[in-house]
Design a protein around this motif. Sequence first.
Motif, PDB file in Angstrom:
ATOM      1  N   THR A 178     -40.716 -37.509  16.785  1.00 56.60           N
ATOM      2  CA  THR A 178     -39.393 -37.032  16.389  1.00 56.60           C
ATOM      3  C   THR A 178     -39.597 -35.954  15.334  1.00 56.60           C
ATOM      4  O   THR A 178     -39.925 -36.266  14.176  1.00 56.60           O
ATOM      5  N   PRO A 179     -39.470 -34.681  15.715  1.00 57.72           N
ATOM      6  CA  PRO A 179     -39.745 -33.593  14.768  1.00 57.72           C
ATOM      7  C   PRO A 179     -38.581 -33.376  13.804  1.00 57.72           C
ATOM      8  O   PRO A 179     -37.496 -33.961  13.948  1.00 57.72           O
ATOM      9  N   LEU A 180     -38.809 -32.541  12.809  1.00 61.15           N
ATOM     10  CA  LEU A 180     -37.713 -32.066  11.977  1.00 61.15           C
ATOM     11  C   LEU A 180     -36.776 -31.221  12.833  1.00 61.15           C
ATOM     12  O   LEU A 180     -37.142 -30.771  13.916  1.00 61.15           O
ATOM     13  N   ASP A 181     -35.578 -30.981  12.312  1.00 62.55           N
ATOM     14  CA  ASP A 181     -34.711 -29.994  12.949  1.00 62.55           C
ATOM     15  C   ASP A 181     -34.290 -28.961  11.912  1.00 62.55           C
ATOM     16  O   ASP A 181     -34.634 -29.079  10.726  1.00 62.55           O
ATOM     17  N   ALA A 189     -41.170 -28.699  13.380  1.00 59.25           N
ATOM     18  CA  ALA A 189     -39.722 -28.720  13.555  1.00 59.25           C
ATOM     19  C   ALA A 189     -39.373 -28.159  14.929  1.00 59.25           C
ATOM     20  O   ALA A 189     -40.022 -27.220  15.405  1.00 59.25           O
ATOM     21  N   ASP A 208     -32.647 -29.961   8.549  1.00 54.87           N
ATOM     22  CA  ASP A 208     -33.471 -30.515   7.469  1.00 54.87           C
ATOM     23  C   ASP A 208     -33.910 -29.425   6.502  1.00 54.87           C
ATOM     24  O   ASP A 208     -33.919 -29.619   5.282  1.00 54.87           O
ATOM     25  N   TYR A 245     -43.677 -31.153  21.092  1.00 52.69           N
ATOM     26  CA  TYR A 245     -42.926 -32.228  20.436  1.00 52.69           C
ATOM     27  C   TYR A 245     -43.017 -33.568  21.168  1.00 52.69           C
ATOM     28  O   TYR A 245     -42.336 -34.520  20.797  1.00 52.69           O
ATOM     29  N   PRO A 251     -42.154 -34.398   9.389  1.00 54.06           N
ATOM     30  CA  PRO A 251     -41.623 -35.540  10.132  1.00 54.06           C
ATOM     31  C   PRO A 251     -42.367 -36.808   9.718  1.00 54.06           C
ATOM     32  O   PRO A 251     -43.553 -36.754   9.359  1.00 54.06           O
ATOM     33  N   THR A 252     -41.692 -37.927   9.770  1.00 58.68           N
ATOM     34  CA  THR A 252     -42.352 -39.200   9.478  1.00 58.68           C
ATOM     35  C   THR A 252     -43.548 -39.417  10.396  1.00 58.68           C
ATOM     36  O   THR A 252     -44.554 -40.005  10.002  1.00 58.68           O
ATOM     37  N   ASP A 253     -43.473 -38.923  11.625  1.00 55.30           N
ATOM     38  CA  ASP A 253     -44.550 -39.085  12.599  1.00 55.30           C
ATOM     39  C   ASP A 253     -45.722 -38.139  12.375  1.00 55.30           C
ATOM     40  O   ASP A 253     -46.697 -38.178  13.123  1.00 55.30           O
ATOM     41  N   GLN A 254     -45.625 -37.258  11.395  1.00 55.23           N
ATOM     42  CA  GLN A 254     -46.671 -36.255  11.158  1.00 55.23           C
ATOM     43  C   GLN A 254     -47.229 -36.432   9.754  1.00 55.23           C
ATOM     44  O   GLN A 254     -46.610 -36.019   8.784  1.00 55.23           O
TER      45      GLN A 254
END
Length: 266
Positions: free
Chosen positions: A211-214, A187, A217, A207, A241-244
Amino acid sequence: MNDGNLGVVFVSGASSGFGMRTTELLAGSGYRVVAAARRRDRLEDLCARNPALAVCPLEVDVRDREGLARSIHRLPADFRDVSAVINNAGLSKGFEPVQSGVWGNWHEMIETNVVGLLNVTELLLPRLVERGSGHVVNIGSIAGNYPYLGGNVYAATKAFVHQLTLNMRADLHGTGVRVSCIAPGKAETEFALVRHDGDHERARETYRGITPLDADDVAEAVAWCLSRPPRVNINMIEIMPTDQPFGLSFAPPRTEPAGTGKGTHL
């Protein structure tokens, strides 16, 4: 100002990141919030930005049990009947492998992530048990579930948080007090900046390409746990994150089909 009719929530680590956004979201939803953190200036800024919200700033270090006990004892009358505790204060320092680890970093992480959480819990949990209701939400990390290079002591402190949460559930059976753990993945907050000793460039690199969490979330997950009816206990929420996919590994960039004229998209 809202009347805080949903009850009083104690949030540790409230001066930035997850704790700050959790404070703002819960206070905006009708809770009275005790915002506990070490940095007075950040707490003052938080209150100045949200003058209509019922927020009580509490300058305190969760590692200092005696100071924490005094501060809790002196809470204003409207903020004493704590009905929920968000154990958010925590940090990570360094990426060294365990064989070349820095003792000072280890000590700071253990004192904050483990001892600090226990200090808050020891001082506030009996109040929830006495009132016969309440909720404790511990902020863990996916690092407590998945290993990664350099995670060692930080990951171990978060594994402690996860296991403590489950054992609290067992111990609190029949008391009316619920216990949850939220385990975020990567995040974008000040967390990486602290881990890299204030090096902004290295923190930004954390990052790159994803696109990390914020903080929202995680704050929304906390609020959702608290909003469940009394018959429901959320044991664990794992958010990535969807990317992780797992740990600190990431999916490769997604490439547009040939001929679209577009490059990679993340």
